[in-house]
Design a protein around this motif. Structure first.
Motif, PDB file in Angstrom:
ATOM      1  N   ILE A 129       0.853  -1.181   0.000  1.00  0.00           N
ATOM      2  CA  ILE A 129       0.000   0.000   0.000  1.00  0.00           C
ATOM      3  C   ILE A 129       0.895   1.239   0.000  1.00  0.00           C
ATOM      4  N   TRP A 130       0.291   2.391  -0.233  1.00  0.00           N
ATOM      5  CA  TRP A 130       1.027   3.646  -0.295  1.00  0.00           C
ATOM      6  C   TRP A 130       0.371   4.641   0.641  1.00  0.00           C
ATOM      7  N   ALA A 131       1.189   5.369   1.392  1.00  0.00           N
ATOM      8  CA  ALA A 131       0.683   6.358   2.337  1.00  0.00           C
ATOM      9  C   ALA A 131       1.300   7.719   2.057  1.00  0.00           C
ATOM     10  N   ALA A 132       0.581   8.767   2.409  1.00  0.00           N
ATOM     11  CA  ALA A 132       1.098  10.128   2.274  1.00  0.00           C
ATOM     12  C   ALA A 132       2.302  10.302   3.193  1.00  0.00           C
ATOM     13  N   ALA A 133       3.165  11.226   2.808  1.00  0.00           N
ATOM     14  CA  ALA A 133       4.402  11.432   3.569  1.00  0.00           C
ATOM     15  C   ALA A 133       4.662  12.909   3.858  1.00  0.00           C
ATOM     16  N   GLY A 134       3.610  13.646   4.210  1.00  0.00           N
ATOM     17  CA  GLY A 134       3.811  14.994   4.721  1.00  0.00           C
ATOM     18  C   GLY A 134       3.549  16.147   3.782  1.00  0.00           C
ATOM     19  N   THR A 135       3.457  15.890   2.478  1.00  0.00           N
ATOM     20  CA  THR A 135       3.138  16.948   1.515  1.00  0.00           C
ATOM     21  C   THR A 135       2.133  16.385   0.512  1.00  0.00           C
ATOM     22  N   PRO A 136       1.490  17.257  -0.270  1.00  0.00           N
ATOM     23  CA  PRO A 136       0.515  16.772  -1.254  1.00  0.00           C
ATOM     24  C   PRO A 136       1.104  15.950  -2.400  1.00  0.00           C
ATOM     25  N   ASN A 137       2.415  15.795  -2.464  1.00  0.00           N
ATOM     26  CA  ASN A 137       2.978  14.945  -3.510  1.00  0.00           C
ATOM     27  C   ASN A 137       4.049  13.973  -2.997  1.00  0.00           C
TER      28      ASN A 137
END
Length: 160
Positions: A129-137
């Motif tokens: 799976i993929w998770a956000a890492a603090g910024t919108p990209n």
């Protein structure tokens, strides 16, 4: 490695490294603000996106992090039935105050303070799976098992 990352993404990368994890935060050229955008930018299924949403516990005022599959909407009534917690959406100021991150890039970890976390059990069907890492990209790849270990979250049926 974190020198090229924006400060919020570097904060997530440093947190992961300090906690013995070898995940790599990467910043993509396009936005990953929505699950659909993220899946398109990464080249994965929308369901593999672990979207982090901050709610407020109506009774205590405390933040609650709900990490849901990008393919689902969160059903707060299901969460209430399973946990007794009544959730309400949090505004942008509340989210930043309690996580240190802006809406659209909230990661599952590295928050200002520990946050009670609930996990969408449908994420467990995916190998990665993929998770956000603090910024919108910014994103990072992990497994559902690793997500559970990193967050100490409770797996629930929360999809609406």
């Amino acid at each position: 490695m974190t020198d090229s990352l924006k400060p919020s993404a570097a904060r997530v990368q440093n947190y992961l490294a300090r906690h013995g994890q070898e995940f790599v935060v990467c910043e993509l050229p396009g936005s990953t603000r929505s699950a659909e955008d993220a899946a398109l930018a990464i080249g994965c299924m929308v369901g593999q996106i672990a979207k982090s949403l901050i709610f407020m516990d109506k009774n205590t005022g405390e933040p609650v992090l709900v990490i849901a599959s990008g393919a689902h909407r969160v059903d707060t009534s299901k969460i209430h039935q399973q946990t007794g917690v009544k959730l309400t959406r949090a505004d942008a100021d509340y989210v930043r105050q309690h996580t240190g991150f802006a809406i659209g890039g909230i990661p599952p970890v590295a928050h200002t303070n520990p946050i009670r976390t609930m996990l969408d059990q449908t994420l467990q069907q995916y190998e990665q799976i993929w998770a956000a890492a603090g910024t919108p990209n910014a994103v990072f790849k992990l497994t559902p098992v690793q997500l559970g270990e990193l967050t100490s979250g409770k797996w629930l049926d929360l999809a609406g």
